[in-house]
Design a protein around this motif. Structure first.
Motif, PDB file in Angstrom:
ATOM      1  N   TRP A 284       0.939  -1.191   0.084  1.00  0.00           N
ATOM      2  CA  TRP A 284      -0.119   0.059   0.124  1.00  0.00           C
ATOM      3  C   TRP A 284       0.712   1.246  -0.107  1.00  0.00           C
ATOM      4  N   TRP A 285       2.046   1.179   0.277  1.00  0.00           N
ATOM      5  CA  TRP A 285       2.962   2.148   0.080  1.00  0.00           C
ATOM      6  C   TRP A 285       2.946   2.904  -1.247  1.00  0.00           C
ATOM      7  N   GLN A 286       2.839   4.422  -1.330  1.00  0.00           N
ATOM      8  CA  GLN A 286       2.745   5.191  -2.421  1.00  0.00           C
ATOM      9  C   GLN A 286       3.654   6.228  -2.447  1.00  0.00           C
ATOM     10  N   TYR A 287       4.305   6.378  -3.568  1.00  0.00           N
ATOM     11  CA  TYR A 287       5.451   7.462  -3.908  1.00  0.00           C
ATOM     12  C   TYR A 287       4.642   8.854  -3.633  1.00  0.00           C
ATOM     13  N   ASN A 288       3.665   8.914  -4.129  1.00  0.00           N
ATOM     14  CA  ASN A 288       3.102  10.258  -4.107  1.00  0.00           C
ATOM     15  C   ASN A 288       2.830  10.533  -2.736  1.00  0.00           C
ATOM     16  N   ALA A 289       2.423   9.610  -2.026  1.00  0.00           N
ATOM     17  CA  ALA A 289       2.042  10.212  -0.469  1.00  0.00           C
ATOM     18  C   ALA A 289       3.136  10.600   0.174  1.00  0.00           C
ATOM     19  N   ILE A 290       4.385  10.363   0.073  1.00  0.00           N
ATOM     20  CA  ILE A 290       5.511  10.927   0.449  1.00  0.00           C
ATOM     21  C   ILE A 290       6.252  12.078  -0.223  1.00  0.00           C
ATOM     22  N   ARG A 291       5.722  12.162  -1.397  1.00  0.00           N
ATOM     23  CA  ARG A 291       6.375  13.285  -2.106  1.00  0.00           C
ATOM     24  C   ARG A 291       5.597  14.625  -2.012  1.00  0.00           C
ATOM     25  N   ASP A 292       4.221  14.374  -1.751  1.00  0.00           N
ATOM     26  CA  ASP A 292       3.289  15.488  -1.944  1.00  0.00           C
ATOM     27  C   ASP A 292       2.490  15.280  -0.755  1.00  0.00           C
ATOM     28  N   LYS A 296      -3.766  12.866  -0.392  1.00  0.00           N
ATOM     29  CA  LYS A 296      -4.720  12.173   0.248  1.00  0.00           C
ATOM     30  C   LYS A 296      -5.559  11.077  -0.378  1.00  0.00           C
ATOM     31  N   THR A 297      -5.325   9.874  -0.194  1.00  0.00           N
ATOM     32  CA  THR A 297      -6.283   9.025  -0.834  1.00  0.00           C
ATOM     33  C   THR A 297      -6.605   7.644   0.330  1.00  0.00           C
ATOM     34  N   TYR A 298      -7.401   6.922  -0.141  1.00  0.00           N
ATOM     35  CA  TYR A 298      -7.882   5.877   0.727  1.00  0.00           C
ATOM     36  C   TYR A 298      -6.736   4.854   0.991  1.00  0.00           C
ATOM     37  N   ILE A 299      -6.035   4.436   0.123  1.00  0.00           N
ATOM     38  CA  ILE A 299      -4.971   3.735   0.126  1.00  0.00           C
ATOM     39  C   ILE A 299      -3.947   4.443   1.176  1.00  0.00           C
ATOM     40  N   GLN A 300      -3.416   5.677   1.202  1.00  0.00           N
ATOM     41  CA  GLN A 300      -2.623   5.956   1.884  1.00  0.00           C
ATOM     42  C   GLN A 300      -2.923   5.791   3.280  1.00  0.00           C
ATOM     43  N   TYR A 301      -4.276   6.068   3.863  1.00  0.00           N
ATOM     44  CA  TYR A 301      -4.604   6.142   5.378  1.00  0.00           C
ATOM     45  C   TYR A 301      -4.793   4.635   5.674  1.00  0.00           C
ATOM     46  N   VAL A 302      -4.955   3.753   4.771  1.00  0.00           N
ATOM     47  CA  VAL A 302      -5.040   2.075   5.076  1.00  0.00           C
ATOM     48  C   VAL A 302      -3.512   1.671   5.269  1.00  0.00           C
ATOM     49  N   ASN A 303      -2.478   2.349   4.317  1.00  0.00           N
ATOM     50  CA  ASN A 303      -1.242   2.174   4.591  1.00  0.00           C
ATOM     51  C   ASN A 303      -0.681   2.367   6.025  1.00  0.00           C
ATOM     52  N   TRP A 304      -1.049   3.795   6.228  1.00  0.00           N
ATOM     53  CA  TRP A 304      -0.757   4.365   7.660  1.00  0.00           C
ATOM     54  C   TRP A 304      -1.290   3.607   8.938  1.00  0.00           C
ATOM     55  N   VAL A 305      -2.695   3.133   9.014  1.00  0.00           N
ATOM     56  CA  VAL A 305      -3.220   2.222   9.681  1.00  0.00           C
ATOM     57  C   VAL A 305      -2.553   0.898   9.996  1.00  0.00           C
ATOM     58  N   TYR A 306      -2.310   0.345   8.916  1.00  0.00           N
ATOM     59  CA  TYR A 306      -1.516  -0.898   8.881  1.00  0.00           C
ATOM     60  C   TYR A 306      -0.161  -0.909   9.565  1.00  0.00           C
ATOM     61  N   TYR A 307       0.598   0.322   9.218  1.00  0.00           N
ATOM     62  CA  TYR A 307       1.935   0.464   9.657  1.00  0.00           C
ATOM     63  C   TYR A 307       2.032   0.766  10.986  1.00  0.00           C
ATOM     64  N   GLU A 308       0.951   1.452  11.756  1.00  0.00           N
ATOM     65  CA  GLU A 308       1.080   2.015  12.918  1.00  0.00           C
ATOM     66  C   GLU A 308       0.390   0.622  13.856  1.00  0.00           C
ATOM     67  N   PHE A 309      -0.541   0.048  13.518  1.00  0.00           N
ATOM     68  CA  PHE A 309      -1.007  -1.009  14.327  1.00  0.00           C
ATOM     69  C   PHE A 309      -0.892  -2.681  14.143  1.00  0.00           C
ATOM     70  N   PHE A 310      -0.947  -2.906  12.596  1.00  0.00           N
ATOM     71  CA  PHE A 310      -0.904  -4.219  12.220  1.00  0.00           C
ATOM     72  C   PHE A 310       0.395  -4.724  11.769  1.00  0.00           C
ATOM     73  N   ASP A 311       1.247  -4.018  11.468  1.00  0.00           N
ATOM     74  CA  ASP A 311       2.820  -4.341  10.995  1.00  0.00           C
ATOM     75  C   ASP A 311       3.581  -5.291  12.351  1.00  0.00           C
ATOM     76  N   PHE A 312       2.724  -6.007  13.054  1.00  0.00           N
ATOM     77  CA  PHE A 312       3.423  -6.554  14.190  1.00  0.00           C
ATOM     78  C   PHE A 312       3.057  -8.064  14.115  1.00  0.00           C
ATOM     79  N   ASP A 313       3.855  -8.847  14.637  1.00  0.00           N
ATOM     80  CA  ASP A 313       3.924 -10.382  14.749  1.00  0.00           C
ATOM     81  C   ASP A 313       3.012 -10.830  15.709  1.00  0.00           C
ATOM     82  N   SER A 314       2.591 -10.111  16.703  1.00  0.00           N
ATOM     83  CA  SER A 314       2.008 -10.606  17.994  1.00  0.00           C
ATOM     84  C   SER A 314       0.949  -9.599  18.435  1.00  0.00           C
ATOM     85  N   LEU A 315      -0.008 -10.063  19.137  1.00  0.00           N
ATOM     86  CA  LEU A 315      -1.097  -9.180  19.589  1.00  0.00           C
ATOM     87  C   LEU A 315      -0.613  -8.288  20.659  1.00  0.00           C
TER      88      LEU A 315
END
Length: 341
Positions: A284-292, A296-315
């Motif tokens: 879900w990483w997008q170049y435009n999201a870090i350059r500009d 703002k897109t839905y995918i950008q927010y999905v990527n952020w939420v996943y990175y912040e809370f779900f990129d982990f291997d345990s609860l």
């Protein structure tokens, strides 16, 4: 534009566009991500610098020259700090910085750095802090659950202070099971030092991947670090071992997703060192999201939420990340209220 240029610098099958508009845009991107030294050095190494438009060469060289002077200063200040720590018998490992630039990019000025990152063992932290303070560095506010402590001092004729970060880990508390003893056991002494060491190539690569993830690959400089190491180390990188260790350390999702994104945007890497991962990794990483910043897109927010809370291997690690996030939000609100008073 800049991704195309980086692809061309590392993959001879990709031609560099010759339109002036391309170089205008690429230069804007280069300055935005502050990667002029890397691009300049890569072009120079490949004998392609002279083929670039004069304005492009001149701008890159100006930034490159500035980086050399800055890195020379930081290297000298790093040496002073390391000698103080060596004298005190404190095992220390420089992270990234000028050591990384010289070893993996091939030149002091080939990668910019602005501070000094030093890894010490937890039981040596207080003594290391004493050494750093004796050199005139003043401690900054410590962030709970963080894995490093910052100390800064004013530099004559510079609006920006020089900062030393003392690290004792690579990840925030309770967000991984990473075992730093493994990093220390395979570290080797630098030059004539007894206590000053460097990470193995393997652990340096592992660290660089985690470092890129920690910043959510928000700049192409994190891509360049990973790409450069793959080109330099090639088969010395053991992905099977990395997968095994990352699974044990509960950093597998972070490591795999970071590498999958880098390989996706720079597919030539598969021909240098194949990445043995299953399909289906989210990209879900997008170049435009870090350059500009206004992008703002839905995918950008999905990527952020996943990175912040779900990129982990345990609860448990997900919960720790949530607690850290709530603390940081609360702290920002509190700070904002103080500023208004």
């Amino acid at each position: 534009m800049i991704i195309t240029l980086i692809q061309a610098l590392y993959d001879p099958r990709v031609p560099i566009p010759q339109e002036i508009e391309f170089f205008d845009k690429a230069l804007e991107d280069i300055e935005f991500f502050d990667i002029s030294p890397q691009i300049y050095w890569l072009l120079k190494q490949r004998g392609q610098l002279v083929q670039m438009p004069p304005f492009f060469q001149e701008q890159l060289q100006q930034k490159y020259n500035g980086t050399i002077y800055q890195n020379m200063f930081i290297r000298s200040q790093t040496k002073i700090a390391l000698e103080k720590l060596e004298e005190a018998g404190i095992q220390t490992i420089p992270l990234k910085g000028t050591f990384f630039a010289e070893k993996y990019f091939g030149h002091l000025g080939a990668r910019g750095t602005s501070d000094i990152d030093l890894l010490v063992q937890p039981f040596d932290l207080e003594r290391a802090i004493h050494c750093v303070k004796s050199l005139g560095y003043i401690e900054q506010e410590r962030i709970p659950s963080h894995f490093h402590w910052s100390f800064s001092k004013e530099i004559p004729e510079s609006p920006i202070p020089l900062t030393i970060e003392l690290h004792w880990d690579l990840m925030k508390e309770k967000t991984s099971d990473i075992n730093m003893d493994e990093f220390w056991e395979q570290a080797t002494a630098i030059g004539s030092y007894r206590y000053i060491k460097e990470l193995s190539d393997y652990h340096t690569f592992y660290m660089i991947c985690l470092h890129g993830w920690r910043h959510n690959l928000c700049s192409l400089k994190y891509f360049l670090d990973i790409i450069q190491m793959i080109h330099i180390l090639q088969d010395k990188i053991d992905y099977i071992r990395l997968q095994k260790d990352a699974a044990t350390h509960k950093t597998l999702r972070r490591t795999v997703r970071t590498l999958a994104i880098v390989y996706h945007h720079f597919p030539h890497l598969a021909g240098i060192k194949e990445l043995p991962i299953k399909k289906g990794i989210n990209l879900w990483w997008q170049y435009n999201a870090i350059r500009d910043r206004n992008y703002k897109t839905y995918i950008q927010y999905v990527n952020w939420v996943y990175y912040e809370f779900f990129d982990f291997d345990s609860l448990a690690h997900t919960w720790a990340a949530l607690v850290n996030f709530m603390y940081s939000v609360g702290n920002m609100r509190f700070s904002h209220k103080i500023k208004k008073m």
